[in-house]
Design an enzyme around this catalytic site. Structure first.
Site, short mmCIF file in Angstrom:
data_model
loop_
_atom_site.label_atom_id
_atom_site.label_comp_id
_atom_site.label_asym_id
_atom_site.label_seq_id
_atom_site.Cartn_x
_atom_site.Cartn_y
_atom_site.Cartn_z
N ASP A 44 6.88 26.65 11.07
CA ASP A 44 6.50 25.25 11.29
C ASP A 44 7.76 24.44 11.58
O ASP A 44 8.75 24.53 10.88
CB ASP A 44 5.82 24.74 10.01
CG ASP A 44 5.30 23.33 10.15
OD1 ASP A 44 5.27 22.60 9.13
OD2 ASP A 44 4.94 22.94 11.28
N HIS A 45 7.71 23.63 12.69
CA HIS A 45 8.84 22.77 13.05
C HIS A 45 10.17 23.54 13.12
O HIS A 45 11.14 23.19 12.48
CB HIS A 45 8.98 21.60 12.06
CG HIS A 45 7.90 20.60 12.17
ND1 HIS A 45 7.74 19.77 13.25
CD2 HIS A 45 6.88 20.32 11.33
CE1 HIS A 45 6.67 19.01 13.07
NE2 HIS A 45 6.14 19.31 11.91
N ASP A 97 0.06 19.88 4.22
CA ASP A 97 1.05 20.23 3.20
C ASP A 97 1.00 19.24 2.04
O ASP A 97 0.84 19.63 0.88
CB ASP A 97 2.47 20.25 3.82
CG ASP A 97 3.45 20.95 2.89
OD1 ASP A 97 4.65 21.00 3.20
OD2 ASP A 97 3.01 21.46 1.84
N SER A 138 -2.72 15.37 6.17
CA SER A 138 -3.06 15.03 4.78
C SER A 138 -3.34 13.55 4.69
O SER A 138 -2.62 12.74 5.28
CB SER A 138 -1.89 15.37 3.85
OG SER A 138 -1.71 16.76 3.77
O1 LIG Z 1 2.24 18.41 9.58
C1 LIG Z 1 2.66 18.86 8.52
C2 LIG Z 1 1.99 18.46 7.21
O2 LIG Z 1 1.70 17.11 7.19
P1 LIG Z 1 1.18 16.40 5.84
O3 LIG Z 1 2.38 15.81 5.19
O4 LIG Z 1 0.22 15.34 6.32
O5 LIG Z 1 0.51 17.41 4.99
N1 LIG Z 1 3.68 19.75 8.47
O6 LIG Z 1 4.16 20.23 9.63
C3 LIG Z 1 4.34 20.15 7.22
C4 LIG Z 1 5.81 19.78 7.27
C5 LIG Z 1 6.52 20.18 5.98
O7 LIG Z 1 7.92 20.03 6.18
P2 LIG Z 1 8.91 20.12 4.92
O8 LIG Z 1 8.74 21.48 4.29
O9 LIG Z 1 10.28 19.93 5.52
O10 LIG Z 1 8.53 19.02 3.97
ZN LIG Z 2 4.30 18.74 11.06
#
Ligand SMILES: O=C(COP(=O)(O)O)N(O)CCCOP(=O)(O)O
Ligand SMILES: [Zn+2]
Length: 283
Positions: free
Chosen positions: A81-82, A231, A210
């Site tokens: 992810d990202h 997340d 979320s």
């Molecule tokens: O799109 C989402 C989740 O979005 P949300 O905050 O609405 O659940 N994600 O890609 C999760 C990004 C998590 O990154 P990190 O581990 O750096 O905090």
């Molecule tokens: Zn994201």
């Protein structure tokens, strides 16, 4: 069974539902996701951010997810992810990941296209599918004005050019969501989503889901969102259960008796998401 992201998302795209993409960084979150998928017979994408890789270690979290995914009876993809760092994307490919996001959305369009196209060529050569992002999906903590958030939204023409020139398998678009807990209610630009889906006709990804009201999620799925990232809602379910448990029992000290109930609380949230997204029963 461990499958590629496109194997899961192509079916969702064709049949008009969305698949949950849930972030993990440890054993218990991974268990919660897999158990939720098994119990609702849902395909699922288990994803790890670069922060998650730093926390868990890439080899360790790869081993945990791959082991559980290979034993599962439902289709599971392991997704980065990202991925903002090219070398991290390459490391995930070397560790047997079945889907990667090359997130070069902070770069100018032509540079985003260039690096994403390279990752697509390499990943496809290894049988791995690729997500990318066009437009800017920030965080709810970002102090940007409404106009700036509007300006960050995905331009349909740019998205079409991007998809054609990169060959990306699925595309994360900015239509009004943001990462983290919302202060107010997010307003999604459904007209923009509809236009992008009609023009690109590939699986589309919603980040920052979320806290988005259920009706908005259902509408986004009906208009062509096929991967939904969650997340924060899982993290908050974990923290609520942990606080409640420790308030009720100040003597407990066995991590299994603490993390186990937190795992179950996360699992229940994840199951509800799978049902809401229309993925339940699609495995
Ligand atoms: O799109 C989402 C989740 O979005 P949300 O905050 O609405 O659940 N994600 O890609 C999760 C990004 C998590 O990154 P990190 O581990 O750096 O905090
Ligand atoms: Zn994201």
């Amino acid at each position: 069974m461990l499958v590629t992201g496109i194997e899961i998302l192509e079916k969702a795209h064709k049949e008009g539902y969305a698949v949950g993409a849930f972030n993990t960084s440890n054993l218990e979150i991974t268990q919660a996701i897999v158990e939720a998928a098994e119990e609702t017979k849902s395909p699922v994408i288990i994803q790890v951010s670069e922060g998650g890789l730093k926390y868990a270690g890439i080899e360790t979290i790869s081993a945990i997810v791959r082991t559980m995914a290979e034993k599962a009876s439902v289709p599971i993809a392991l997704h980065l992810d990202h991925g903002t760092d090219f070398n991290t994307v390459m490391k995930c490919l070397r560790n047997g990941w079945t889907s990667v996001m090359m997130d070069a959305s902070k770069l100018p369009l032509e540079e985003n296209i260039k690096v994403t196209k390279t990752v697509v060529q390499i990943a496809h050569g290894m049988g791995v599918s690729v997500e990318a992002e066009i437009g800017k999906i920030g965080g709810t903590e970002d102090n940007i004005t409404v106009d700036e958030r509007e300006a960050a939204m995905t331009d349909p023409q740019e998205a079409l050019k991007f998809a054609k020139e990169t060959g990306v398998d699925y595309l994360a678009i900015a239509i009004g969501t943001a990462h983290g807990p919302y202060k107010g209610e997010p307003k999604l630009d459904f007209d923009r989503l509809k236009k992008i889906k009609e023009m690109l006709n590939i699986p589309l990804v919603l980040h920052g889901a979320s806290g988005v009201p259920e009706e908005a999620i259902k509408k986004a799925v009906s208009l062509g969102i096929n991967k939904i990232n969650i997340d924060t809602d899982i993290r908050q379910a974990f923290a609520r259960r942990l606080r409640d448990l420790l308030e009720k029992d100040s003597e407990v000290y066995d991590p299994r008796k603490i993390l186990g109930p937190c795992r179950d609380a996360m699992k229940e949230v994840i199951k509800q998401k799978m049902i809401l997204f229309g993925a339940a029963g699609k495995a």
